[in-house]
Design an enzyme around this catalytic site. Structure first.
Site, PDB file in Angstrom:
ATOM      1  N   SER A 133       0.838  -1.196   0.000  1.00 54.20           N
ATOM      2  CA  SER A 133       0.000   0.000   0.000  1.00 54.20           C
ATOM      3  C   SER A 133       0.879   1.254   0.000  1.00 54.20           C
ATOM      4  O   SER A 133       1.672   1.453  -0.919  1.00 54.20           O
ATOM      5  CB  SER A 133      -0.957  -0.046   1.202  1.00 54.20           C
ATOM      6  OG  SER A 133      -1.936   0.966   1.139  1.00 54.20           O
ATOM      7  N   ASP A 156     -11.641  -0.296   1.089  1.00 56.48           N
ATOM      8  CA  ASP A 156     -11.092  -1.338   0.234  1.00 56.48           C
ATOM      9  C   ASP A 156     -11.388  -1.047  -1.232  1.00 56.48           C
ATOM     10  O   ASP A 156     -10.508  -1.151  -2.098  1.00 56.48           O
ATOM     11  CB  ASP A 156     -11.686  -2.688   0.635  1.00 56.48           C
ATOM     12  CG  ASP A 156     -10.972  -3.867  -0.005  1.00 56.48           C
ATOM     13  OD1 ASP A 156      -9.752  -4.001   0.188  1.00 56.48           O
ATOM     14  OD2 ASP A 156     -11.639  -4.659  -0.695  1.00 56.48           O
ATOM     15  N   HIS A 183      -7.570  -5.000  -0.998  1.00 53.13           N
ATOM     16  CA  HIS A 183      -6.372  -4.292  -0.558  1.00 53.13           C
ATOM     17  C   HIS A 183      -5.735  -4.991   0.637  1.00 53.13           C
ATOM     18  O   HIS A 183      -5.997  -4.655   1.798  1.00 53.13           O
ATOM     19  CB  HIS A 183      -6.777  -2.860  -0.203  1.00 53.13           C
ATOM     20  CG  HIS A 183      -5.635  -1.895  -0.148  1.00 53.13           C
ATOM     21  ND1 HIS A 183      -4.914  -1.511  -1.257  1.00 53.13           N
ATOM     22  CD2 HIS A 183      -5.081  -1.223   0.902  1.00 53.13           C
ATOM     23  CE1 HIS A 183      -3.986  -0.645  -0.914  1.00 53.13           C
ATOM     24  NE2 HIS A 183      -4.068  -0.460   0.395  1.00 53.13           N
TER      25      HIS A 183
END
Length: 261
Positions: free
Chosen positions: A110, A206, A240
């Site tokens: 991320s 998400d 994610h």
């Protein structure tokens, strides 16, 4: 500014010289330098057990974005300076490492995947391999959505209303950090990317995160293709999060690319 780090190494690390993987966590109040240790299936220590590599997991702030912010109201938060100018030197001075281009990899999840892509391009001679697990490679697409998110999240979580890129943007700073504007800097590196194709529709975080990541990675991959730069990419079901099987595949690829212990 918390400068905590975790270092995972083999039992014989004092007897051999090793390549190093710098592994970055994502953003949010639940993320820190131990995040990769807390993942399913044993986390990073289990995935690298017995493998000839040292893994360094530094703190990067809840929303530090692996950057020196344009302004901070909570004191110095210069994560980029800490990682590049201080941490690398300290690791090379205190562990038996290959202190060279072919001795280092950088990767992350991320926000940390963005940081890895950023550092690999901005500091070309430091890292021979770069990996982004659900990491966004484009700051400017979709009306600079990721750059705006960097500002909003850092202002709320780390900087007391300060921002990473300034309001309005310091455009030179955004361009310097934007992987999409430095495609040529990935030549002669191992590049590895993973993105999810089916984020949870009822989870706005998400859905928004991985939708932007997937679009950005596709744009980035197209840029690499146009430049003739080889790269490995995966689009996987789900949203994610770190996928253990992809992380293990990545680690094995990193070890194969770097100088051998």
């Amino acid at each position: 500014m918390n400068r905590s780090i975790a270092v995972a190494r083999s039992p014989d690390a004092l007897a051999r010289t090793y390549p190093v993987l710098y592994l970055f966590h994502g953003g949010g109040t639940d993320q820190d330098f131990m995040t990769w240790d807390r993942l399913p299936e044993g986390g990073i220590r289990a995935w690298t057990a017995g493998k000839p590599i040292i893994v360094v997991m530094p703190d990067g702030g809840h929303a530090g974005w692996y950057s020196n912010p344009v302004n901070s109201h909570t004191g110095p938060r210069n994560w980029e300076t800490f990682h590049i100018d201080q941490l690398l030197r300290w690791i090379d001075a205190n562990f038996r490492t290959y202190a060279e281009y072919d001795g280092r990899a950088v990767g992350g999840f991320s926000m940390g995947g963005f940081g890895a892509l950023k550092y690999a391009a901005k500091y070309y001679g430091h890292f021979a391999s770069v990996s982004a697990h659900s990491g966004p490679p484009s700051l400017r697409r979709d009306l600079s959505a990721v750059a705006h998110w960097a500002n909003v999240s850092s202002a709320a979580l780390d900087l007391g209303g300060g921002t990473i890129y300034g309001e309005p943007f310091d455009e030179a700073r955004v361009s310097a950090d934007n992987p999409m504007e430095h495609i040529e800097s990935y030549r002669n590196k191992r590049v590895f990317m993973v993105a999810g194709t089916s984020p949870t529709p009822v989870d706005p975080f998400d859905l928004l995160n991985e939708t932007e990541v997937l679009a950005g990675q596709r744009e980035f991959r197209a840029g690499l293709d146009r430049a003739g730069i080889p790269h490995e990419w995966h689009e996987e079901p789900g949203g994610h999060f770190v996928r253990p099987e992809m992380a293990i595949r990545d680690i094995d690829g990193i070890i194969a690319r770097l100088r051998q212990a």
